[in-house]
Every structure is written in C-alpha cells, then in structure tokens.
Motif scaffolding. Structure first.
Motif, PDB file in Angstrom:
ATOM      1  N   VAL A   1       0.320   0.715  13.780  1.00 47.27           N
ATOM      2  CA  VAL A   1       1.441   1.258  12.678  1.00 47.27           C
ATOM      3  C   VAL A   1       0.950  -0.537  12.817  1.00 47.27           C
ATOM      4  N   LEU A   2       0.437  -1.142  12.044  1.00 41.32           N
ATOM      5  CA  LEU A   2       0.707  -2.290  10.831  1.00 41.32           C
ATOM      6  C   LEU A   2       1.740  -2.647  10.421  1.00 41.32           C
ATOM      7  N   VAL A   3       1.352  -1.377   9.809  1.00 42.90           N
ATOM      8  CA  VAL A   3       2.452  -1.242   7.876  1.00 42.90           C
ATOM      9  C   VAL A   3       3.246   0.672   8.097  1.00 42.90           C
ATOM     10  N   ASP A   4       3.998   0.572   7.395  1.00 39.70           N
ATOM     11  CA  ASP A   4       4.743   1.637   7.551  1.00 39.70           C
ATOM     12  C   ASP A   4       4.681   2.558   6.504  1.00 39.70           C
ATOM     13  N   GLY A   5       3.796   4.182   6.549  1.00 39.50           N
ATOM     14  CA  GLY A   5       3.790   4.665   4.886  1.00 39.50           C
ATOM     15  C   GLY A   5       2.845   6.100   5.089  1.00 39.50           C
TER      16      GLY A   5
ATOM     17  N   THR B   1       1.013   7.213   8.680  1.00 39.69           N
ATOM     18  CA  THR B   1       1.746   6.176  10.098  1.00 39.69           C
ATOM     19  C   THR B   1       2.723   6.868  10.986  1.00 39.69           C
ATOM     20  N   ASN B   2       3.798   7.946  10.399  1.00 33.28           N
ATOM     21  CA  ASN B   2       4.866   8.241  11.468  1.00 33.28           C
ATOM     22  C   ASN B   2       4.033   9.455  12.296  1.00 33.28           C
ATOM     23  N   GLU B   3       2.604   9.841  11.652  1.00 30.69           N
ATOM     24  CA  GLU B   3       2.210  10.996  12.502  1.00 30.69           C
ATOM     25  C   GLU B   3       1.060  10.321  13.294  1.00 30.69           C
ATOM     26  N   LYS B   4       0.937   8.989  12.946  1.00 34.15           N
ATOM     27  CA  LYS B   4      -0.328   8.449  13.459  1.00 34.15           C
ATOM     28  C   LYS B   4      -1.847   9.281  13.062  1.00 34.15           C
TER      29      LYS B   4
ATOM     30  N   PRO C   1      -0.101   0.923   3.850  1.00 31.92           N
ATOM     31  CA  PRO C   1       0.326   1.623   5.241  1.00 31.92           C
ATOM     32  C   PRO C   1      -1.330   1.371   5.329  1.00 31.92           C
ATOM     33  N   ALA C   2      -0.687   0.097   7.096  1.00 28.86           N
ATOM     34  CA  ALA C   2      -2.082   0.704   7.661  1.00 28.86           C
ATOM     35  C   ALA C   2      -2.143   0.677   9.114  1.00 28.86           C
ATOM     36  N   ILE C   3      -2.934   1.193  10.288  1.00 29.93           N
ATOM     37  CA  ILE C   3      -3.888   1.466  10.767  1.00 29.93           C
ATOM     38  C   ILE C   3      -4.614   1.011  11.455  1.00 29.93           C
ATOM     39  N   LYS C   4      -4.524   0.388  12.483  1.00 29.41           N
ATOM     40  CA  LYS C   4      -5.803   0.209  13.541  1.00 29.41           C
ATOM     41  C   LYS C   4      -6.075   0.492  15.207  1.00 29.41           C
TER      42      LYS C   4
END
Length: 307
Positions: free
Chosen positions: A171-175, A295-298, A269-272
C-alpha cells in the motif's frame, strides 16, 4: 460511459488473430494458436500477420485491414493480438469505430495495444481485455499456468478477485477506490495526451505498467501524466509490473522512489505489486468495467467483462 460488454465465447467459436503492432515470433505464435485450439476454439489468422515492414507487421493499411476484417467477419467472436511491439497508434485515426459499435467483440492484448484499448473504449464504449498475448507470452515454453488461466474468463462471467494469494502487495496511499478500470502501458498512455484519444481518468481506477524504462524515463512520463491532471483525476492507482526498469547509471533515483513520489503527490488510494504487464504470470483483466480497490484488505475486485 455505458460500457458495452462483448458476448462470451463457447467451444467451437472462431477467434481471429491480428498483429496491429510488430511482427510476432512465428514459433511462439504457433504454440499460442495451439493453446487456443486446446481450449476448443477455431482460429483464423489475419492475412498480414506474418508480414515484416521494419518493426511493423506490414504497412499501416495492411494492419488496419486485418483489424477491420476481424471485426467485420461474422464468424469471428474474439480478436486476439499476437504480440505488441511498436506502431499500434499509427492506425488509431483510421479505425472505423462505428464498425466496432455495430460488431462488439472480445478484443485482447496489452503493451503497445494499450493505445487501441484506450481508443476503442473511449470511441466505441466497448470493454476490452488487458492480457497476455500469443507470441510474446502464451507461446513461450515457461509461461505460468495463471497466465493461461486468464483466458477462461472469456467463457464464463466471473469477477476477478486479486489478493496477496497471487502476489505480495504494498500500500502506497491508504483508502478505498471504486470506479471504472482503465489504463495499461505507461508509455502508450502518455502518447495519447494531446490527441483525440487522450486517456480519460476522471473518477477511474488507473492501471500503469511498463518495460525496459529507466527510472528517469518513468519519472518523465509520470510527471507528464501528473501535470496533465491524469493522476489527480483518477480515483485510485494500480501499480502493475515494471519489468527491467532499473537504472543503468550510478546516479539515479530508484524506481520505487519515483513511483512513490508521484502517487503521494496525487494522494489517491494506491497499491503496487500487481502482476499485470510484462511479467510471468500475467494476470488478465477487463478494462472499462467497474472495480473496487481496498487498501485495508489489500484487495482488488474487478467485474466480469463479458455477457
């Protein structure tokens, strides 16, 4: 936009193979075609797929003819790209998008094909598929089973649920972000800017990936997307695979530093870590459908792309 989903495939259906960018490796293409036949599909190869015109699979008119021909042919239920490469954007202006509207079909590819994904979706409202291609992926002897498994989504409507069971996610930015999923290859997305096919990211989940680009080049492209408002407009950002995007000089920022900088500037919100792009496995997904990233649950959940 009212997304138009193509009809699902059935065993016995015919799929068309085209090369709208560069010429494919023929041995790999043959193995990729054999894979489609093993799925119970018949295969029709475009007239100009084996043509070689420098880095192009034939001249622009020949590649355009194959593209239009497959969408016109009533027997063909899906159009699958043999490979990517270079030059797809050269035919975008000549494509008959009304023809696509009248003959909505599965369209599948990635990399340089990103330009066509964007153009087709925005001009024809057709859901298309970002997935591994026959010669550049499926026809290779070391192709991961998950890459091949992605084609099964074309036979039965089902949501894609992406979690860390597939690959580690950061997670890079939550949301939480919900919206239509768009994007693809970063280089090609940037090349649409200022054209009639400029990528629309307003309230959308933006996927980016690339290959063989040094961090300084990724920096330049992300900066251009940022200055054009495309990162701020997005409701969320999915970071796919950046294959061989390592610095070739001692003085360099890392790829991670570059990506993190722009994602944090955008504050969406961002995930890599998504295995989408020039990677093995390559997880296929539809573009132009609704998706939710948490992002909380990926977790990323993407709606089915077919009817």
């Amino acid at each position: 936009m009212n997304a138009v989903k193509p009809k699902r495939l059935k065993k016995g259906d015919t799929v068309g193979i085209i090369a709208p960018a560069s010429p494919p490796n023929q041995e790999n293409l043959d193995r990729g075609i054999a894979f489609l036949k093993d799925l119970g599909l018949n295969v029709k190869v475009g007239n100009h797929v084996s043509r070689v015109n420098g880095y192009l699979a034939g001249c622009d008119q020949e590649r355009l003819e194959d593209f239009h021909g497959m969408f016109t042919d009533p027997e063909v239920k899906a159009v699958i790209c043999a490979c990517g490469g270079f030059g797809t954007g050269r035919i975008a202006e000549q494509i008959d998008y009304e023809l696509i509207k009248k003959n909505p079909k599965i369209f599948w590819g990635y990399s340089d094909i990103t330009f066509l994904h964007t153009a087709i979706r925005q001009q024809s409202e057709l859901v298309t598929f970002h997935g591994p291609m026959l010669a550049s992926d499926i026809g290779k002897e070391d192709t991961h089973p998950l890459s091949k498994e992605g084609f099964l989504q074309l036979f039965e409507p089902s949501s894609l649920v992406y979690t860390e069971q597939i690959s580690p996610l950061e997670v890079l930015v939550d949301g939480v972000a919900r919206g239509e999923i768009v994007g693809g290859n970063l280089s090609l997305l940037v090349s649409t800017l200022g054209t009639a096919f400029e990528i629309d990211t307003k309230d959308k989940l933006l996927l980016i990936e690339d290959v063989n680009e040094e961090p300084r080049s990724v920096d330049r492209m992300l900066n251009q997307l940022y200055l054009a408002g495309k990162l701020k407009d997005a409701c969320g950002i999915l970071i796919g695979d950046f294959c061989d995007c390592t610095p070739k000089r001692n003085l360099s920022l890392s790829l991670e530093e570059v990506i993190t900088h722009y994602v944090q500037l955008a504050q969406k919100p961002a995930i890599k870590g998504f295995m989408m792009g020039h990677c093995n496995p390559h997880i296929a997904l539809p573009l132009g459908v609704q998706a939710c990233m948490n992002t909380n649950e990926k977790k990323l959940i993407v709606d089915s792309g077919i009817l």
